[in-house]
Design a protein around this motif. Structure first.
Motif, PDB file in Angstrom:
ATOM      1  N   GLY A   1       0.792  -1.228   0.000  1.00 12.45           N
ATOM      2  CA  GLY A   1       0.000   0.000   0.000  1.00 12.45           C
ATOM      3  C   GLY A   1       0.818   1.268   0.000  1.00 12.45           C
ATOM      4  O   GLY A   1       0.277   2.360  -0.076  1.00 12.45           O
TER       5      GLY A   1
ATOM      6  N   SER B   1       3.502   4.210  -1.241  1.00 13.21           N
ATOM      7  CA  SER B   1       3.683   4.908  -2.507  1.00 13.21           C
ATOM      8  C   SER B   1       4.969   5.722  -2.463  1.00 13.21           C
ATOM      9  O   SER B   1       5.118   6.616  -1.646  1.00 13.21           O
TER      10      SER B   1
ATOM     11  N   CYS C   1      -4.900   7.807  -7.360  1.00  9.26           N
ATOM     12  CA  CYS C   1      -5.292   7.930  -5.951  1.00  9.26           C
ATOM     13  C   CYS C   1      -6.474   7.014  -5.647  1.00  9.26           C
ATOM     14  O   CYS C   1      -6.520   6.344  -4.614  1.00  9.26           O
TER      15      CYS C   1
ATOM     16  N   ARG D   1      -5.478   3.499  -5.366  1.00  8.14           N
ATOM     17  CA  ARG D   1      -4.757   3.272  -4.129  1.00  8.14           C
ATOM     18  C   ARG D   1      -5.727   3.136  -2.969  1.00  8.14           C
ATOM     19  O   ARG D   1      -5.557   2.279  -2.105  1.00  8.14           O
TER      20      ARG D   1
ATOM     21  N   LEU E   1      -3.552  -0.379  -4.031  1.00  2.00           N
ATOM     22  CA  LEU E   1      -2.441  -0.412  -4.981  1.00  2.00           C
ATOM     23  C   LEU E   1      -1.202   0.276  -4.402  1.00  2.00           C
ATOM     24  O   LEU E   1      -1.283   1.354  -3.835  1.00  2.00           O
ATOM     25  N   SER E   2      -0.048  -0.373  -4.543  1.00  2.00           N
ATOM     26  CA  SER E   2       1.208   0.277  -4.177  1.00  2.00           C
ATOM     27  C   SER E   2       1.804   0.902  -5.422  1.00  2.00           C
ATOM     28  O   SER E   2       1.592   0.407  -6.523  1.00  2.00           O
ATOM     29  N   LEU E   3       2.562   1.964  -5.220  1.00  2.00           N
ATOM     30  CA  LEU E   3       3.043   2.709  -6.379  1.00  2.00           C
ATOM     31  C   LEU E   3       4.520   3.033  -6.251  1.00  2.00           C
ATOM     32  O   LEU E   3       4.974   3.540  -5.229  1.00  2.00           O
TER      33      LEU E   3
END
Ligand SMILES: Nc1ncnc2c1ncn2[C@@H]1O[C@H](COP(=O)(O)OP(=O)(O)OP(=O)(O)O)[C@@H](O)[C@H]1O
Ligand SMILES: Nc1ncnc2c1ncn2[C@@H]1O[C@H](COP(=O)(O)OP(=O)(O)OP(=O)(O)O)[C@@H](O)[C@H]1O
Ligand code: SF4
Ligand SMILES: [Mg+2]
Ligand SMILES: [Mg+2]
Lengths: 344, 279
Positions: B35, B37, B204, B207, B212-214
């Motif tokens: 999770g 970023s 966003c 996420r 979602l990890s970024l």
């Protein structure tokens, strides 16, 4: 009101490039994508009726939403895309023969696909020199070194192939290739969008210097208003295949007369402040709205806008260098107030 | 010992290309929580894309790689040693667990396949669902990345896309696989402010909704600010700073960090000055 073409006020220099009534469209040839048959699909009108001229030594910026037709216009000037209607002239003569075309060079938006993957950097940059009779073979290496230095590419990268370079390095090669023939006109399609801010500043300064030194004429496409404001003399704002506003950098930056330009300005500040942002869907070039193409997203649209397409004219009381295609250009100043009081 | 709860853990990674004289990455280590970023920033040529490609194991075969990259366990399957595992496992990782938006979007699309089919392929990979449902999902994704006429674009060939459209199509494709980690290499570099804001909003949303990890590679500090909570600064092939994004402005940071922050700030000021002059 006077009918307007995107032209400069500085009459002292001759017009170098003139584009008149340019139309470009593409056939939608693709068969249906399973299930979504549309019958006979209308053509995609990418550029519709653009008039613009650039004087010698001037830099005209071209800005506008993704997909509005900027690259298509540039490619049409380079004769890389068939022109449906209209003319393109260099120094008053139709831009056609190969000899005149060598005077116009372009930095393509996608550096990767514009380069032969089997050629080294050195070969890519020196290749255009084959067309230059004034340049002896022995001089070529020298010219290449000079231009690589101008764009700030390390010399040890000369023997690399395109896929062995980083995005920013490749972008510099693309600029070097366009400059090596010492063109009179340079068309740049997003030349610095792959570069970090420091490199952007460097390259823009170099281009500006070359422009001044050699009276280089430029058409500069960018989505980044910051970049446009720092290098261009005038701007043309495009929306859905048309020029909707034109003016000097300070006019566009400080007193936009088209609502779309207003939102473009505020979007460039958007991630820092809570500036008003343009809502609504971008329109389809295959099925454009009636009347003013911007009306479905325009906060000050009226019935007239929905039926009648506005022409690019100088608003009453404005200097002739600015022109907008908007029925209500006098009301654009109110947008700032309206949007800050949260009416949208 | 590394914490096993990490989403991905990169340790002492060094990379050297066969035709390069010097290593392009030197002892790069960082780890991401699920999770999280991260923005990866740094000068052109410092090795950002190389790091991304290594994490997907997409480097040319003759590149020399040292170090380790471990993808955390998920639902029964144990951790995966990205650099050591077989190609079949990697194929099940790419697109599904880690998806990537490449810096050169047109080059990453298949030139002889329609855009819609390419997105379908990602959605269908390893999943069973009705073709018609998949089709509307593909069109919906195109709409979410701000494409005006999804059905035309779905039928189009990659060379018919504008630069910014190609960039958004590759983002749609990456999201189609519903990955855990999105590696996005300059995903908004061809987009104007309005569309950029829309893409930032979309990421966003992903996420928030699916955790979602970024890992975001960008030279635009404003985009980094809007999307990341942590920033890794690369300089001359190393990560020289790794900090919460709010701390990037502090004065006691690495010189490379300060330079990036200052360059971005001075660019901002210049525009503000041009625009404010007449108001
Ligand atoms: N060869 C082609 N065939 C069909 N349609 C095309 C072709 N080339 C461009 N188009 C369409 O024409 C429109 C304008 O594209 P263009 O590349 O000129 O946009 P742009 O303003 O440069 O956008 P960007 O900022 O995203 O690069 C788009 O809708 C695009 O899909
Ligand atoms: N296949 C290759 N062979 C040799 N050197 C390479 C290869 N690919 C990249 N390089 C070099 O490795 C260095 C790092 O490249 P990389 O693409 O990772 O940079 P980057 O940080 O992504 O830069 P940019 O912001 O310009 O995209 C560059 O100096 C580049 O020239
Ligand atoms: S003509 Fe009307 S709809 Fe078009 S921009 Fe002006 S006010 Fe808005
Ligand atoms: Mg373009
Ligand atoms: Mg890169």
């Amino acid at each position: 009101m006077t009918h307007h073409e995107v032209a400069s006020r500085d009459d002292s220099e001759p017009v170098r490039i003139r584009v008149s009534d340019l139309h470009v469209s593409f056939a939608d040839r693709s068969r249906r994508w399973f299930g979504s048959s549309l019958g006979a699909s209308p053509r995609i009108q990418a550029v519709k009726g653009i008039d613009l001229s650039i004087r010698k030594g001037e830099c005209l910026g071209l800005v506008g939403e993704s997909g509005c037709g900027k690259s298509t216009l540039a490619r049409a000037i380079m004769r890389l895309t068939p022109v449906e209607r209209g003319t393109i002239a260099l120094d008053g003569r139709t831009l056609e023969s190969k000899a005149t075309r060598q005077r116009v060079q372009m930095v393509f938006q996608n550096a990767h696909s514009s380069m032969n993957p089997r050629m080294t950097v050195e070969a890519i940059v020196s290749d255009p020199l084959r067309f230059d009779d004034r340049c002896e073979k022995s001089e070529r290496a020298d010219r290449v070194s000079k231009v690589l230095c101008v764009v700030g590419l390390d010399d040890h990268l000369r023997r690399r192939y395109p896929h062995e370079l980083s995005g920013g390095q490749l972008q510099r090669v693309a600029i070097a290739r366009a400059l090596v023939l010492d063109p009179d006109v340079l068309i740049c399609d997003e030349p610095v969008s792959a570069l970090d801010v420091t490199a952007q500043v460097e390259i823009l300064a170099q281009l500006k210097e070359i422009q001044r030194e050699r009276s280089l004429t430029m058409l500069f496409i960018t989505h980044d208003l910051d970049v446009a404001y720092s290098i261009c003399d005038r701007l043309a704002v495009m929306y859905l295949g048309r020029v909707v506003e034109t003016g000097s950098v300070s006019q566009i930056a400080r007193q936009p007369r088209h609502p779309y330009t207003f939102f473009l300005n505020s979007a460039s500040q958007r991630l820092q402040h809570d500036s008003p942002i343009l809502g609504g869907e971008p329109p389809s070039p295959q099925n454009p709205p009636n009347g003013c193409a911007f009306h479905p997203r325009c906060p000050i649209a009226t019935d007239r806008c929905r039926s009648q397409s506005p022409e690019l004219v100088t608003p009453e009381g404005q200097p002739i260098s600015q022109a907008a295609a908007c029925h209500h250009s006098d009301r654009v100043v109110q947008l700032q107030k309206l949007t800050t009081t949260n009416q949208f | 010992m590394k914490s096993t709860s990490a989403l991905i853990d990169v340790a002492d990674l060094s990379v050297r290309y066969a035709r390069g004289e010097l290593p392009v990455l030197r002892d790069v280590s960082f780890s991401m929580d699920p999770g999280e970023s991260i923005a990866l920033v740094g000068d052109s040529g410092c090795g950002k894309s190389t790091l991304a490609l290594t994490m997907m194991r997409l480097l040319p075969a003759d590149a020399m790689v040292r170090g380790s990259i471990v993808l955390g366990e998920r639902g029964g399957s144990g951790p995966i040693d990205i650099l050591g595992t077989d190609e079949r496992t990697m194929q099940s990782v790419r697109g599904k667990r880690i998806a990537m938006v490449f810096q050169n979007p047109i080059g990453s699309l298949d030139p002889v396949m329609r855009v819609g089919d390419q997105i379908l392929e990602v959605i269908l990979a390893g999943r069973k669902s009705a073709r018609s449902a998949t089709r509307s999902k593909a069109l919906q994704l195109l709409e979410r990345v701000g494409i005006a006429d999804p059905s035309r674009l779905a039928r189009a060939w990659p060379h018919e896309l504008s630069g910014g459209m190609a960039q958004r199509v590759t983002l749609a494709m990456a999201l189609a696989g519903e990955p855990e980690l999105l590696i996005a290499d300059e995903p908004t570099s061809a987009l104007d402010g309005n569309v950029q804001a829309q893409i930032v909003e979309l990421i966003c949303e992903c996420r928030r909704d699916s955790g979602l990890s970024l890992l975001l590679i960008t030279h635009d500090m404003a985009v980094a600010d809007a999307l990341a909570s942590r920033v890794c600064v690369m300089n001359e092939n190393r990560i020289v700073d790794d900090l919460p994004i709010e701390a990037a402005n502090a004065s006691n940071r690495h010189a490379a960090t300060r330079r990036l922050v200052e360059a971005a700030a001075s660019k901002r000021q210049k525009v503000a000055a041009t625009m404010d002059g007449g108001r």
